[in-house]
Design a protein around this motif. Structure first.
Motif, PDB file in Angstrom:
ATOM      1  N   ALA A  46       3.679  12.731  -2.951  1.00  0.00           N
ATOM      2  CA  ALA A  46       3.162  11.419  -3.240  1.00  0.00           C
ATOM      3  C   ALA A  46       3.171  10.330  -2.139  1.00  0.00           C
ATOM      4  O   ALA A  46       2.238   9.477  -1.990  1.00  0.00           O
ATOM      5  N   PHE A  47       4.326  10.326  -1.259  1.00  0.00           N
ATOM      6  CA  PHE A  47       4.237   9.496  -0.429  1.00  0.00           C
ATOM      7  C   PHE A  47       3.162   9.670   0.750  1.00  0.00           C
ATOM      8  O   PHE A  47       2.358   8.703   1.068  1.00  0.00           O
ATOM      9  N   ASP A  48       3.025  10.861   1.128  1.00  0.00           N
ATOM     10  CA  ASP A  48       1.983  11.030   2.041  1.00  0.00           C
ATOM     11  C   ASP A  48       0.466  10.780   1.490  1.00  0.00           C
ATOM     12  O   ASP A  48      -0.444  10.455   2.083  1.00  0.00           O
ATOM     13  N   ASP A  49       0.286  11.134   0.203  1.00  0.00           N
ATOM     14  CA  ASP A  49      -1.123  11.105  -0.389  1.00  0.00           C
ATOM     15  C   ASP A  49      -1.383   9.498  -0.583  1.00  0.00           C
ATOM     16  O   ASP A  49      -2.463   8.878  -0.144  1.00  0.00           O
ATOM     17  N   LEU A  50      -0.301   8.777  -0.848  1.00  0.00           N
ATOM     18  CA  LEU A  50      -0.572   7.051  -0.942  1.00  0.00           C
ATOM     19  C   LEU A  50      -0.783   6.579   0.419  1.00  0.00           C
ATOM     20  O   LEU A  50      -1.340   5.493   0.522  1.00  0.00           O
ATOM     21  N   THR A  51       0.097   7.023   1.567  1.00  0.00           N
ATOM     22  CA  THR A  51      -0.163   6.455   2.654  1.00  0.00           C
ATOM     23  C   THR A  51      -1.442   7.038   3.509  1.00  0.00           C
ATOM     24  O   THR A  51      -1.695   6.313   4.740  1.00  0.00           O
ATOM     25  N   GLY A  52      -1.776   8.458   2.875  1.00  0.00           N
ATOM     26  CA  GLY A  52      -2.862   8.825   3.884  1.00  0.00           C
ATOM     27  C   GLY A  52      -2.424   9.168   5.194  1.00  0.00           C
ATOM     28  O   GLY A  52      -3.116   9.583   5.974  1.00  0.00           O
ATOM     29  N   GLY A  53      -1.098   9.575   5.272  1.00  0.00           N
ATOM     30  CA  GLY A  53      -0.552   9.986   6.655  1.00  0.00           C
ATOM     31  C   GLY A  53      -0.465   8.776   7.565  1.00  0.00           C
ATOM     32  O   GLY A  53      -0.154   8.888   8.759  1.00  0.00           O
ATOM     33  N   SER A  54      -0.775   7.741   7.121  1.00  0.00           N
ATOM     34  CA  SER A  54      -0.358   6.319   8.076  1.00  0.00           C
ATOM     35  C   SER A  54       0.835   5.731   8.201  1.00  0.00           C
ATOM     36  O   SER A  54       1.862   5.977   7.134  1.00  0.00           O
ATOM     37  N   ASP A  55       1.406   5.255   9.276  1.00  0.00           N
ATOM     38  CA  ASP A  55       2.722   4.838   9.430  1.00  0.00           C
ATOM     39  C   ASP A  55       2.592   3.576   9.703  1.00  0.00           C
ATOM     40  O   ASP A  55       3.813   2.790  10.109  1.00  0.00           O
ATOM     41  N   GLN A  56       1.574   2.805   9.403  1.00  0.00           N
ATOM     42  CA  GLN A  56       1.597   1.239   9.349  1.00  0.00           C
ATOM     43  C   GLN A  56       2.562   0.699   8.181  1.00  0.00           C
ATOM     44  O   GLN A  56       2.637   1.225   7.023  1.00  0.00           O
ATOM     45  N   PRO A  57       3.167  -0.372   8.700  1.00  0.00           N
ATOM     46  CA  PRO A  57       4.301  -0.870   7.811  1.00  0.00           C
ATOM     47  C   PRO A  57       3.653  -1.361   6.396  1.00  0.00           C
ATOM     48  O   PRO A  57       4.173  -1.219   5.362  1.00  0.00           O
ATOM     49  N   GLY A  58       2.468  -1.879   6.398  1.00  0.00           N
ATOM     50  CA  GLY A  58       1.741  -2.307   5.083  1.00  0.00           C
ATOM     51  C   GLY A  58       1.490  -1.090   4.248  1.00  0.00           C
ATOM     52  O   GLY A  58       1.813  -1.089   2.961  1.00  0.00           O
ATOM     53  N   ALA A 111       3.223   2.353  -0.386  1.00  0.00           N
ATOM     54  CA  ALA A 111       3.671   3.737  -0.862  1.00  0.00           C
ATOM     55  C   ALA A 111       4.649   3.585  -1.700  1.00  0.00           C
ATOM     56  O   ALA A 111       4.906   4.012  -2.658  1.00  0.00           O
ATOM     57  N   ILE A 112       5.618   3.216  -1.230  1.00  0.00           N
ATOM     58  CA  ILE A 112       7.193   2.990  -1.491  1.00  0.00           C
ATOM     59  C   ILE A 112       7.136   2.205  -2.750  1.00  0.00           C
ATOM     60  O   ILE A 112       7.838   2.369  -3.714  1.00  0.00           O
ATOM     61  N   GLU A 113       6.576   0.925  -2.944  1.00  0.00           N
ATOM     62  CA  GLU A 113       6.328   0.158  -3.914  1.00  0.00           C
ATOM     63  C   GLU A 113       5.821   0.982  -5.142  1.00  0.00           C
ATOM     64  O   GLU A 113       6.274   0.954  -6.217  1.00  0.00           O
ATOM     65  N   ARG A 114       4.702   1.770  -4.971  1.00  0.00           N
ATOM     66  CA  ARG A 114       3.948   2.553  -5.859  1.00  0.00           C
ATOM     67  C   ARG A 114       4.908   3.626  -6.513  1.00  0.00           C
ATOM     68  O   ARG A 114       5.102   3.758  -7.624  1.00  0.00           O
ATOM     69  N   ILE A 115       5.741   4.239  -5.642  1.00  0.00           N
ATOM     70  CA  ILE A 115       6.780   5.305  -6.055  1.00  0.00           C
ATOM     71  C   ILE A 115       7.788   4.747  -6.904  1.00  0.00           C
ATOM     72  O   ILE A 115       7.999   5.465  -8.031  1.00  0.00           O
ATOM     73  N   HIS A 116       8.258   3.530  -6.353  1.00  0.00           N
ATOM     74  CA  HIS A 116       9.307   2.832  -7.350  1.00  0.00           C
ATOM     75  C   HIS A 116       8.869   2.504  -8.751  1.00  0.00           C
ATOM     76  O   HIS A 116       9.625   2.319  -9.747  1.00  0.00           O
ATOM     77  N   TYR A 129       9.868  10.041 -10.741  1.00  0.00           N
ATOM     78  CA  TYR A 129      10.475  10.602  -9.630  1.00  0.00           C
ATOM     79  C   TYR A 129      12.040  10.301  -9.724  1.00  0.00           C
ATOM     80  O   TYR A 129      12.547   9.308 -10.480  1.00  0.00           O
ATOM     81  N   ASP A 130      12.707  11.433  -9.340  1.00  0.00           N
ATOM     82  CA  ASP A 130      14.149  11.259  -9.390  1.00  0.00           C
ATOM     83  C   ASP A 130      14.600  10.174  -8.608  1.00  0.00           C
ATOM     84  O   ASP A 130      14.560   9.976  -7.275  1.00  0.00           O
ATOM     85  N   PRO A 131      15.557   9.361  -9.116  1.00  0.00           N
ATOM     86  CA  PRO A 131      16.091   8.074  -8.133  1.00  0.00           C
ATOM     87  C   PRO A 131      16.706   8.340  -7.059  1.00  0.00           C
ATOM     88  O   PRO A 131      16.633   7.870  -6.027  1.00  0.00           O
ATOM     89  N   ASP A 132      17.527   9.544  -7.022  1.00  0.00           N
ATOM     90  CA  ASP A 132      18.067  10.079  -5.883  1.00  0.00           C
ATOM     91  C   ASP A 132      17.149  10.655  -4.648  1.00  0.00           C
ATOM     92  O   ASP A 132      17.576  10.224  -3.355  1.00  0.00           O
ATOM     93  N   VAL A 133      16.259  11.176  -5.014  1.00  0.00           N
ATOM     94  CA  VAL A 133      15.125  11.435  -4.054  1.00  0.00           C
ATOM     95  C   VAL A 133      14.493  10.497  -3.538  1.00  0.00           C
ATOM     96  O   VAL A 133      13.973  10.276  -2.332  1.00  0.00           O
ATOM     97  N   VAL A 134      14.320   9.364  -4.383  1.00  0.00           N
ATOM     98  CA  VAL A 134      13.422   8.068  -3.741  1.00  0.00           C
ATOM     99  C   VAL A 134      14.337   7.416  -3.015  1.00  0.00           C
ATOM    100  O   VAL A 134      13.932   6.883  -2.032  1.00  0.00           O
ATOM    101  N   ASP A 135      15.667   7.347  -3.186  1.00  0.00           N
ATOM    102  CA  ASP A 135      16.536   6.719  -2.185  1.00  0.00           C
ATOM    103  C   ASP A 135      16.719   7.733  -0.821  1.00  0.00           C
ATOM    104  O   ASP A 135      16.589   6.750   0.034  1.00  0.00           O
ATOM    105  N   ALA A 136      16.456   8.987  -1.045  1.00  0.00           N
ATOM    106  CA  ALA A 136      16.420   9.582   0.260  1.00  0.00           C
ATOM    107  C   ALA A 136      15.293   9.488   1.048  1.00  0.00           C
ATOM    108  O   ALA A 136      15.364   9.112   2.201  1.00  0.00           O
ATOM    109  N   LEU A 137      14.053   9.184   0.195  1.00  0.00           N
ATOM    110  CA  LEU A 137      12.946   9.088   0.917  1.00  0.00           C
ATOM    111  C   LEU A 137      12.797   7.454   1.760  1.00  0.00           C
ATOM    112  O   LEU A 137      12.600   7.473   2.833  1.00  0.00           O
ATOM    113  N   THR A 138      13.698   6.766   0.865  1.00  0.00           N
ATOM    114  CA  THR A 138      13.522   5.321   1.548  1.00  0.00           C
ATOM    115  C   THR A 138      14.445   5.456   2.904  1.00  0.00           C
ATOM    116  O   THR A 138      14.051   4.816   3.753  1.00  0.00           O
TER     117      THR A 138
END
Length: 442
Positions: free
Chosen positions: A385-397, A402-407, A414-423
């Motif tokens: 989901a993170f890579d789909d939402l960012t399109g592979g971009s590492d730009q802060p915006g 993407a993180i906001e959308r996943i939250h 999504y599993d909260p522990d997994v999202v915490d690890a992603l963050t």
């Protein structure tokens, strides 16, 4: 899945370094005639120092990607236990001088590695020094009635086998301490639970640890007969282990390359963006380390993440940008099921197929219905989901969006522990990585 034993940065590294310095200083200052050591045992020192340096230069890369130096550890522990040596003076020195000799060898090795632009870190070397100090103290200083294990090897009334077993146990104690400290430093560096790092460190290195522990006693037993030739002879089993571990690592690398090649089918067919599978795989493995998954689980997560979109090759019309996170839930399940069906044709990848098949299951089904969904599947779902939402971009915006959308799907999709690890992984480039980014590293 968070652990109360997660080590706070840089506590483990600092404590290991401080303990190493204190041990070296206290043992060296406790007594010892350094000029006599250098003058009387010059040949012995040259041989053991050379073995430690060579051992550090030819480190062994484990299948997990971690480096280890069993030849250097075995040579250092041999210094701790060796006594009579044919054609050479008896190596009768205190633990302080043993630690000093090993410290000299590790320092020379670190310099040699720097000259060859190989990575070096001080904390693992300090851990090794502490392990040797403990083994040397047990063998040379501790005893009953004034008799130590070291002195027992020169007594005719004490069986050689008993002395050798005692020395092996002392070496094992030192090695365990070293591995525990290395695991603590590794846990700190990778942001993984200490218990997981310890389990992997002891488990993966167990056969080598046994071989290293018995090398010192072998040198002590053979040196009265073979002289300094006992050291290279005793190291032969470890050299053979190098070959076996190297072959295993090459086989695993080949399997990984084959699966990575298979994962590119969706890219070549225009179903997914370039390097999407590689990015999801890298992210999933790092998240898995932060969550405390073992090396075997991480391998399955890596393979499953590489193949998680394989089912898209069955689609008549590709999903726009290959972003399955935006597809209908039923379509997501169909893609996952088709991918799992293909993967199951390889009997050895059944766990990988299961991870792929369950990657679309919402977390609420785990929480509310008690459905068993492997952690690997939950990780891949979030990483994809993170890579789909960012399109592979590492730009802060893009990353923040993407993180906001996943939250928004936290605890439901999504599993909260997994999202915490992603963050954590997104915020810290070193989290979950095995390799070092700096030259001055392990």
């Amino acid at each position: 899945m968070t652990s109360i034993l997660r080590v706070a940065r840089p506590l483990a590294c600092a404590l290991t370094l401080a303990a190493g310095v204190l041990v070296v200083a206290s043992l060296v200052l406790s007594g010892g005639d350094l000029p006599t050591l250098l003058g009387t045992h010059a040949v012995t020192l040259a041989v053991f120092l050379g073995a430690i340096v060579v051992g550090e230069l030819v480190r062994l890369r484990m299948p997990s990607g971690r480096d280890t130096a069993p030849l250097a550890s075995a040579s250092a522990l041999a210094v701790a236990v060796v006594g009579p040596i044919q054609d050479q003076p008896v190596f009768q020195v205190g633990p302080g001088l043993v630690v000093l000799v090993v410290a000299m060898g590790l320092t020379l090795a670190a310099g040699a590695r720097r000259l060859r632009r190989l990575p070096v870190t001080v904390a693992p070397l300090a851990a090794r020094l502490l392990g040797v100090a403990i083994a040397a103290s047990i063998v040379r200083q501790w005893g009953v009635g004034g008799q130590t294990l070291w002195s027992d090897q020169m007594r005719s009334d004490v069986p050689r086998g008993v002395v050798a077993v005692g020395m092996a146990l002392a070496a094992a104690v030192g090695l365990v301490v070293e591995l525990l400290l290395v695991a603590a430093v590794r846990a700190e560096r990778q942001r993984t639970p200490w218990t997981t790092a310890t389990r992997d460190e002891l488990g993966e290195a167990a056969p080598l640890t046994f071989a290293v522990a018995v090398t010192g006693p072998m040198v002590a037993v053979m040196s009265p007969i073979l002289g300094l030739l006992a050291l290279p002879v005793a190291l032969v089993p470890l050299v053979m282990a190098y070959s076996a571990v190297g072959q295993y690592a090459r086989n695993r690398a080949t399997n990984r390359q084959l699966i990575a090649t298979l994962s590119r089918l969706t890219e070549e067919g225009g179903y997914t963006p370039s390097r999407h599978a590689e990015r999801v795989s890298d992210l999933s493995v790092r998240m898995g380390r932060v969550l405390g998954l073992g090396e075997r689980e991480l391998r399955d997560v890596e393979y499953a993440a590489l193949l998680h979109d394989l089912g898209q090759i069955s689609l008549t019309d590709p999903i726009p940008d290959g972003a399955t996170v935006l597809a209908a839930p039923s379509d997501q399940r169909d893609i996952a099921a088709e991918g799992a069906r293909i993967i199951r044709k390889a009997e050895t990848l059944d766990t990988v197929a299961r991870y792929v098949e369950l990657q679309t299951t919402p977390y609420r089904q785990v929480r509310e219905l008690g459905e068993e969904v492997p952690m690997g599947s939950r990780i891949i779902k979030c990483a994809n989901a993170f890579d789909d939402l960012t399109g592979g971009s590492d730009q802060p915006g893009d990353v923040a969006a993407a993180i906001e959308r996943i939250h928004l799907g936290l605890g439901y999709e999504y599993d909260p522990d997994v999202v915490d690890a992603l963050t954590r992984v997104v915020e810290d480039a070193t989290a979950g990585r095995v390799g070092e980014r700096r030259l001055v590293s392990r």
